[in-house]
Write a protein that holds these residues in place. Structure first.
Motif, PDB file in Angstrom:
ATOM      1  N   CYS A   7       0.941  -1.068  -0.101  1.00 41.90           N
ATOM      2  CA  CYS A   7       0.072  -0.068   0.161  1.00 41.90           C
ATOM      3  C   CYS A   7       0.868   1.321  -0.004  1.00 41.90           C
ATOM      4  N   MET A   8       0.502   2.027  -0.856  1.00 38.84           N
ATOM      5  CA  MET A   8       1.685   3.402  -1.179  1.00 38.84           C
ATOM      6  C   MET A   8       0.630   4.522  -0.858  1.00 38.84           C
ATOM      7  N   ILE A   9       0.973   5.373   0.012  1.00 39.62           N
ATOM      8  CA  ILE A   9       0.363   6.815  -0.137  1.00 39.62           C
ATOM      9  C   ILE A   9       1.059   7.797  -0.948  1.00 39.62           C
ATOM     10  N   VAL A  10       0.829   8.429  -1.767  1.00 39.76           N
ATOM     11  CA  VAL A  10       1.229   9.169  -3.026  1.00 39.76           C
ATOM     12  C   VAL A  10       0.998  10.477  -2.859  1.00 39.76           C
ATOM     13  N   LYS A  11       1.703  11.409  -3.473  1.00 38.78           N
ATOM     14  CA  LYS A  11       1.326  12.984  -3.568  1.00 38.78           C
ATOM     15  C   LYS A  11       2.396  13.252  -4.482  1.00 38.78           C
ATOM     16  N   ASN A  12       1.849  13.686  -5.857  1.00 40.75           N
ATOM     17  CA  ASN A  12       2.777  14.450  -6.527  1.00 40.75           C
ATOM     18  C   ASN A  12       4.138  13.618  -7.105  1.00 40.75           C
ATOM     19  N   GLU A  13       3.906  12.174  -7.399  1.00 40.38           N
ATOM     20  CA  GLU A  13       5.090  11.351  -7.744  1.00 40.38           C
ATOM     21  C   GLU A  13       4.953  10.796  -8.923  1.00 40.38           C
ATOM     22  N   GLU A  14       4.051  11.462  -9.861  1.00 40.32           N
ATOM     23  CA  GLU A  14       4.318  11.018 -11.306  1.00 40.32           C
ATOM     24  C   GLU A  14       5.703  10.731 -11.820  1.00 40.32           C
ATOM     25  N   ARG A  15       6.706  11.442 -11.387  1.00 37.75           N
ATOM     26  CA  ARG A  15       7.945  11.255 -11.921  1.00 37.75           C
ATOM     27  C   ARG A  15       8.447   9.796 -11.904  1.00 37.75           C
ATOM     28  N   VAL A  16       8.264   9.401 -10.565  1.00 39.26           N
ATOM     29  CA  VAL A  16       8.900   8.110 -10.190  1.00 39.26           C
ATOM     30  C   VAL A  16       8.054   7.012  -9.779  1.00 39.26           C
ATOM     31  N   LEU A  17       6.766   7.214  -9.747  1.00 39.50           N
ATOM     32  CA  LEU A  17       5.791   6.179  -9.472  1.00 39.50           C
ATOM     33  C   LEU A  17       5.865   4.875 -10.444  1.00 39.50           C
ATOM     34  N   GLU A  18       5.958   5.019 -11.785  1.00 41.41           N
ATOM     35  CA  GLU A  18       6.040   3.735 -12.415  1.00 41.41           C
ATOM     36  C   GLU A  18       7.089   2.870 -12.129  1.00 41.41           C
ATOM     37  N   ARG A  19       8.285   3.510 -11.938  1.00 39.86           N
ATOM     38  CA  ARG A  19       9.679   2.874 -11.533  1.00 39.86           C
ATOM     39  C   ARG A  19       9.457   1.878 -10.416  1.00 39.86           C
ATOM     40  N   CYS A  20       8.833   2.544  -9.447  1.00 35.58           N
ATOM     41  CA  CYS A  20       8.653   2.131  -8.070  1.00 35.58           C
ATOM     42  C   CYS A  20       7.606   1.078  -8.175  1.00 35.58           C
ATOM     43  N   LEU A  21       6.497   1.149  -9.023  1.00 36.15           N
ATOM     44  CA  LEU A  21       5.693   0.049  -8.901  1.00 36.15           C
ATOM     45  C   LEU A  21       6.192  -1.182  -9.719  1.00 36.15           C
ATOM     46  N   CYS A  45      -2.493   9.586 -15.090  1.00 40.51           N
ATOM     47  CA  CYS A  45      -1.396   9.036 -15.431  1.00 40.51           C
ATOM     48  C   CYS A  45      -1.397   7.384 -14.766  1.00 40.51           C
ATOM     49  N   ILE A  46      -1.702   7.569 -13.487  1.00 40.61           N
ATOM     50  CA  ILE A  46      -1.869   6.201 -13.003  1.00 40.61           C
ATOM     51  C   ILE A  46      -2.812   5.021 -13.538  1.00 40.61           C
ATOM     52  N   LYS A  47      -4.194   5.778 -13.930  1.00 46.34           N
ATOM     53  CA  LYS A  47      -5.288   4.885 -14.002  1.00 46.34           C
ATOM     54  C   LYS A  47      -4.987   4.306 -15.630  1.00 46.34           C
ATOM     55  N   ASP A  48      -4.148   4.809 -16.381  1.00 47.22           N
ATOM     56  CA  ASP A  48      -4.116   4.430 -17.858  1.00 47.22           C
ATOM     57  C   ASP A  48      -2.566   3.738 -18.114  1.00 47.22           C
ATOM     58  N   GLU A  49      -1.707   4.677 -18.263  1.00 46.22           N
ATOM     59  CA  GLU A  49      -0.300   3.885 -18.785  1.00 46.22           C
ATOM     60  C   GLU A  49       0.416   3.326 -17.599  1.00 46.22           C
ATOM     61  N   ILE A  50       0.412   3.631 -16.484  1.00 43.35           N
ATOM     62  CA  ILE A  50       1.446   2.885 -15.407  1.00 43.35           C
ATOM     63  C   ILE A  50       0.715   1.522 -15.014  1.00 43.35           C
ATOM     64  N   ILE A  51      -0.742   1.470 -14.693  1.00 42.56           N
ATOM     65  CA  ILE A  51      -1.320   0.217 -14.546  1.00 42.56           C
ATOM     66  C   ILE A  51      -1.004  -0.601 -15.765  1.00 42.56           C
ATOM     67  N   CYS A  52      -1.354  -0.106 -16.937  1.00 39.69           N
ATOM     68  CA  CYS A  52      -1.034  -1.214 -17.948  1.00 39.69           C
ATOM     69  C   CYS A  52       0.520  -1.526 -18.037  1.00 39.69           C
ATOM     70  N   ASN A  53       1.347  -0.728 -17.792  1.00 43.88           N
ATOM     71  CA  ASN A  53       2.816  -0.977 -17.905  1.00 43.88           C
ATOM     72  C   ASN A  53       3.012  -1.965 -16.729  1.00 43.88           C
ATOM     73  N   VAL A  54       2.561  -1.839 -15.691  1.00 43.58           N
ATOM     74  CA  VAL A  54       2.673  -2.743 -14.456  1.00 43.58           C
ATOM     75  C   VAL A  54       2.149  -3.945 -14.658  1.00 43.58           C
ATOM     76  N   LYS A  55       1.010  -4.262 -15.276  1.00 47.77           N
ATOM     77  CA  LYS A  55       0.302  -5.383 -15.691  1.00 47.77           C
ATOM     78  C   LYS A  55       1.239  -6.248 -16.545  1.00 47.77           C
ATOM     79  N   LYS A  56       2.020  -5.649 -17.362  1.00 50.49           N
ATOM     80  CA  LYS A  56       2.852  -6.501 -18.461  1.00 50.49           C
ATOM     81  C   LYS A  56       3.956  -7.055 -17.698  1.00 50.49           C
TER      82      LYS A  56
END
Length: 71
Positions: A7-21, A45-56
């Protein structure tokens, strides 16, 4: 079988969130992201691109996204 969640609590982390997940995706069964009022484009950004990439990385991972803007 036991499952593992992160569980991650985030705020203004678009730049690093995908790498972290992506770094934990193959270790987890579930990822819960709580955004507490980002002002960057993280929310969209999270709802589309990042989630898609993590599911890959792990197609059967469950990802939950909660947006809760705290004033």
């Amino acid at each position: 079988m036991a499952s593992i969640s992160v569980c991650m609590i985030v705020k203004n982390e678009e730049r690093v969130l995908e790498r972290c997940l992506s770094s934990v995706a193959d270790l987890m069964d579930e990822i819960i992201i709580v955004d507490n009022g980002s002002s960057d484009s993280e929310q969209m950004c999270i709802k589309d691109e990042i989630i898609c990439n993590v599911k890959k990385i792990k197609s059967n991972i469950e990802i939950k996204y909660i947006y809760d803007k705290i004033n």
